[in-house]
Design a protein around this motif. Structure first.
Motif, PDB file in Angstrom:
ATOM      1  N   ASN A   1      26.326  -4.460   6.844  1.00  0.00           N
ATOM      2  CA  ASN A   1      27.018  -4.784   8.140  1.00  0.00           C
ATOM      3  C   ASN A   1      26.182  -4.718   9.456  1.00  0.00           C
ATOM      4  O   ASN A   1      26.583  -4.400  10.522  1.00  0.00           O
ATOM      5  N   ILE A   2      25.047  -5.250   9.337  1.00  0.00           N
ATOM      6  CA  ILE A   2      24.220  -5.397  10.496  1.00  0.00           C
ATOM      7  C   ILE A   2      23.775  -6.816  10.578  1.00  0.00           C
ATOM      8  O   ILE A   2      23.961  -7.598   9.683  1.00  0.00           O
ATOM      9  N   LEU A   3      23.330  -7.160  11.608  1.00  0.00           N
ATOM     10  CA  LEU A   3      23.099  -8.619  11.955  1.00  0.00           C
ATOM     11  C   LEU A   3      21.836  -9.138  11.321  1.00  0.00           C
ATOM     12  O   LEU A   3      20.747  -8.786  11.251  1.00  0.00           O
ATOM     13  N   LYS A   4      22.032 -10.398  10.543  1.00  0.00           N
ATOM     14  CA  LYS A   4      20.805 -10.749   9.900  1.00  0.00           C
ATOM     15  C   LYS A   4      19.968 -11.486  10.973  1.00  0.00           C
ATOM     16  O   LYS A   4      20.050 -12.842  11.308  1.00  0.00           O
ATOM     17  N   GLY A   5      19.084 -11.042  11.541  1.00  0.00           N
ATOM     18  CA  GLY A   5      18.449 -11.479  12.687  1.00  0.00           C
ATOM     19  C   GLY A   5      17.488 -12.534  12.182  1.00  0.00           C
ATOM     20  O   GLY A   5      16.677 -12.602  11.164  1.00  0.00           O
ATOM     21  N   ILE A   6      17.365 -13.611  13.292  1.00  0.00           N
ATOM     22  CA  ILE A   6      16.609 -14.834  12.704  1.00  0.00           C
ATOM     23  C   ILE A   6      15.025 -14.604  12.681  1.00  0.00           C
ATOM     24  O   ILE A   6      14.355 -14.925  12.055  1.00  0.00           O
ATOM     25  N   THR A   7      14.710 -14.032  13.880  1.00  0.00           N
ATOM     26  CA  THR A   7      13.256 -13.565  13.797  1.00  0.00           C
ATOM     27  C   THR A   7      13.315 -12.562  12.680  1.00  0.00           C
ATOM     28  O   THR A   7      11.869 -12.642  12.422  1.00  0.00           O
ATOM     29  N   ARG A   8      13.873 -11.644  12.501  1.00  0.00           N
ATOM     30  CA  ARG A   8      13.437 -10.655  11.184  1.00  0.00           C
ATOM     31  C   ARG A   8      13.411 -11.578  10.002  1.00  0.00           C
ATOM     32  O   ARG A   8      12.332 -11.219   9.432  1.00  0.00           O
ATOM     33  N   THR A   9      14.212 -12.606   9.882  1.00  0.00           N
ATOM     34  CA  THR A   9      13.988 -13.323   8.580  1.00  0.00           C
ATOM     35  C   THR A   9      12.474 -14.328   8.458  1.00  0.00           C
ATOM     36  O   THR A   9      11.973 -14.215   7.502  1.00  0.00           O
ATOM     37  N   ALA A  10      12.343 -14.810   9.876  1.00  0.00           N
ATOM     38  CA  ALA A  10      11.192 -15.643   9.604  1.00  0.00           C
ATOM     39  C   ALA A  10      10.015 -14.619   9.634  1.00  0.00           C
ATOM     40  O   ALA A  10       8.894 -15.040   8.837  1.00  0.00           O
ATOM     41  N   LEU A  11       9.895 -13.418   9.978  1.00  0.00           N
ATOM     42  CA  LEU A  11       9.013 -12.376   9.806  1.00  0.00           C
ATOM     43  C   LEU A  11       8.961 -12.049   8.749  1.00  0.00           C
ATOM     44  O   LEU A  11       7.845 -11.790   8.039  1.00  0.00           O
ATOM     45  N   MET A  12       9.908 -12.011   7.774  1.00  0.00           N
ATOM     46  CA  MET A  12       9.835 -11.639   6.378  1.00  0.00           C
ATOM     47  C   MET A  12       9.242 -12.607   5.590  1.00  0.00           C
ATOM     48  O   MET A  12       8.368 -12.237   4.644  1.00  0.00           O
ATOM     49  N   ASP A  13       9.274 -13.648   6.054  1.00  0.00           N
ATOM     50  CA  ASP A  13       8.708 -14.831   5.107  1.00  0.00           C
ATOM     51  C   ASP A  13       7.355 -14.721   5.165  1.00  0.00           C
ATOM     52  O   ASP A  13       6.504 -14.806   4.463  1.00  0.00           O
ATOM     53  N   LEU A  14       6.615 -14.422   6.591  1.00  0.00           N
ATOM     54  CA  LEU A  14       5.318 -14.359   6.724  1.00  0.00           C
ATOM     55  C   LEU A  14       4.966 -13.269   6.110  1.00  0.00           C
ATOM     56  O   LEU A  14       3.748 -12.982   5.586  1.00  0.00           O
ATOM     57  N   ILE A  15       5.570 -11.783   5.971  1.00  0.00           N
ATOM     58  CA  ILE A  15       5.216 -10.826   5.350  1.00  0.00           C
ATOM     59  C   ILE A  15       5.176 -11.088   3.899  1.00  0.00           C
ATOM     60  O   ILE A  15       3.974 -10.713   3.343  1.00  0.00           O
ATOM     61  N   ALA A  16       5.752 -11.819   3.274  1.00  0.00           N
ATOM     62  CA  ALA A  16       5.713 -12.476   1.796  1.00  0.00           C
ATOM     63  C   ALA A  16       4.641 -13.011   1.720  1.00  0.00           C
ATOM     64  O   ALA A  16       3.807 -12.948   0.597  1.00  0.00           O
ATOM     65  N   GLU A  17       4.325 -14.098   2.518  1.00  0.00           N
ATOM     66  CA  GLU A  17       3.036 -14.909   2.432  1.00  0.00           C
ATOM     67  C   GLU A  17       1.926 -14.236   2.394  1.00  0.00           C
ATOM     68  O   GLU A  17       0.545 -14.545   2.018  1.00  0.00           O
ATOM     69  N   GLU A  18       1.719 -13.071   3.246  1.00  0.00           N
ATOM     70  CA  GLU A  18       0.635 -12.164   3.736  1.00  0.00           C
ATOM     71  C   GLU A  18       0.327 -11.353   2.426  1.00  0.00           C
ATOM     72  O   GLU A  18      -0.618 -10.511   2.380  1.00  0.00           O
ATOM     73  N   GLY A  19       1.469 -11.153   1.388  1.00  0.00           N
ATOM     74  CA  GLY A  19       1.177 -10.171   0.303  1.00  0.00           C
ATOM     75  C   GLY A  19       1.676  -8.685   0.789  1.00  0.00           C
ATOM     76  O   GLY A  19       1.022  -7.942   0.116  1.00  0.00           O
ATOM     77  N   VAL A  20       2.274  -8.592   1.725  1.00  0.00           N
ATOM     78  CA  VAL A  20       2.491  -7.244   2.266  1.00  0.00           C
ATOM     79  C   VAL A  20       3.883  -6.782   1.661  1.00  0.00           C
ATOM     80  O   VAL A  20       4.699  -7.383   1.694  1.00  0.00           O
ATOM     81  N   GLU A  21       3.722  -5.575   0.966  1.00  0.00           N
ATOM     82  CA  GLU A  21       4.990  -4.945   0.426  1.00  0.00           C
ATOM     83  C   GLU A  21       5.897  -4.557   1.522  1.00  0.00           C
ATOM     84  O   GLU A  21       5.521  -3.927   2.390  1.00  0.00           O
ATOM     85  N   LEU A  22       7.246  -5.089   1.285  1.00  0.00           N
ATOM     86  CA  LEU A  22       8.273  -4.490   2.320  1.00  0.00           C
ATOM     87  C   LEU A  22       9.497  -3.820   1.656  1.00  0.00           C
ATOM     88  O   LEU A  22       9.689  -4.438   0.479  1.00  0.00           O
ATOM     89  N   ASP A  23       9.730  -2.778   2.058  1.00  0.00           N
ATOM     90  CA  ASP A  23      11.038  -2.128   1.388  1.00  0.00           C
ATOM     91  C   ASP A  23      12.061  -2.102   2.453  1.00  0.00           C
ATOM     92  O   ASP A  23      12.156  -1.508   3.324  1.00  0.00           O
ATOM     93  N   GLU A  24      13.030  -2.935   2.063  1.00  0.00           N
ATOM     94  CA  GLU A  24      14.561  -3.115   2.724  1.00  0.00           C
ATOM     95  C   GLU A  24      15.338  -1.986   2.374  1.00  0.00           C
ATOM     96  O   GLU A  24      16.198  -1.801   1.490  1.00  0.00           O
ATOM     97  N   ARG A  25      15.189  -0.834   3.125  1.00  0.00           N
ATOM     98  CA  ARG A  25      15.820   0.414   2.939  1.00  0.00           C
ATOM     99  C   ARG A  25      15.936   1.006   3.977  1.00  0.00           C
ATOM    100  O   ARG A  25      15.168   1.180   5.004  1.00  0.00           O
TER     101      ARG A  25
END
Length: 287
Positions: free
Chosen positions: A205-229
């Motif tokens: 129940n938090i807002l799905k930020g658009i900048t957040r989402t765009a940054l997550m796509d870039l993080i994936a492209e960079e191969g950086v590990e992200l922990d959604e926690r």
């Protein structure tokens, strides 16, 4: 040049633009909004914001006020009339005007549509990001559907005011378990003490930020590990880096939380790199 606002089909001088006293946005905060960053006169992350707008409207059962193409034209025309090269364009859609009564008005009541735009100094934003900003924590007292981007922002206003009164740029809200939910107008991130990039998942129940989402796509492209926690306030204060994301702030380094210095008290290398990546893509893909 005087500013111009779009209100229900008309472009009006900003100082003269008004809505009806019984507009449900004013009476009940019965509406939604979106805000796009503007780079060189073009809107960033356009599709993401438009998709979230439609989701918010559907969740509140507010009629979509016009076609995507028509709304896009209104947004672009408002930017043009205000001569905004770098800044933001803000859209608000309410359930419309009707006699004040809690239930929805009669079917067919047209939604209200308001669009404004204003310039923001890109140089000033960059200077702030190079220095980093302070964050404070406050209890999260918002309603339970924070995933909808509604105009009911009283709790957010109170949180932001607390931040200003305590000499900080932003407030991070904290739930009853001591976990950071999100900022008053941003999504919260850390690089934890183990060097892992973390941000809270959007199922809570938090807002799905658009900048957040765009940054997550870039993080994936960079191969950086992200922990959604989720992370606690204590974990945030022990973090190597902290930052937040939003359409107006992009990727903004947080160098202290409640007066506790984060890392060496300066914007960290991961945050700085992510800000550069995001801004490069946002400028490139803006429409």
């Amino acid at each position: 040049m005087s500013r111009v606002a779009y209100v229900n089909g008309q472009y009006q001088p900003h100082g003269q633009a008004v809505i009806h006293v019984e507009d449900r946005g004013f009476q009940f905060a019965d509406g939604v909004y979106e805000v796009w960053s503007v780079f060189d006169g073009r809107m960033a992350d356009f599709d993401g914001h438009m998709t979230r707008l439609h989701r918010s409207l559907n969740e509140l059962r507010i009629d979509i006020p016009m076609t995507r193409e028509s709304l896009t034209q209104v947004l672009k025309e408002t930017i043009r009339r205000n001569r905004v090269r770098n800044g933001i364009v803000y859209l608000q859609v309410t359930r419309g005007t009707a006699r004040r009564d809690h239930p929805f008005p009669a079917e067919g009541t047209p939604p209200s549509v308001i669009v404004t735009a204003r310039s923001i100094s890109a140089d000033r934003s960059e200077a702030t990001a190079k220095k980093g900003v302070a964050v404070v924590t406050v209890p999260d007292i918002r309603w339970g559907r924070c995933d909808i981007k509604t105009v009911g922002l009283l709790a957010n206003v109170l949180a932001k005011q607390q931040a200003r009164e305590r000499g900080a740029y932003e407030a991070w809200m904290v739930d009853e378990m001591g976990l950071v939910t999100e900022g008053s107008s941003t999504n919260a991130w850390i690089v934890d003490e183990n060097g892992k990039l973390r941000t809270r998942d959007t199922q809570a129940n938090i807002l799905k930020g658009i900048t957040r989402t765009a940054l997550m796509d870039l993080i994936a492209e960079e191969g950086v590990e992200l922990d959604e926690r989720p992370f606690s306030v204590d974990e945030a204060k022990r973090a190597k880096e902290a930052f937040f994301t939003a359409a107006g702030a992009f990727v903004m380094p947080a160098v202290s939380i409640d007066g506790v210095k984060i890392g060496d008290g300066k914007p960290g290398p991961i945050t700085t790199r992510l800000r550069t990546l995001y801004l490069d893509q946002a400028r490139r893909d803006a429409i």
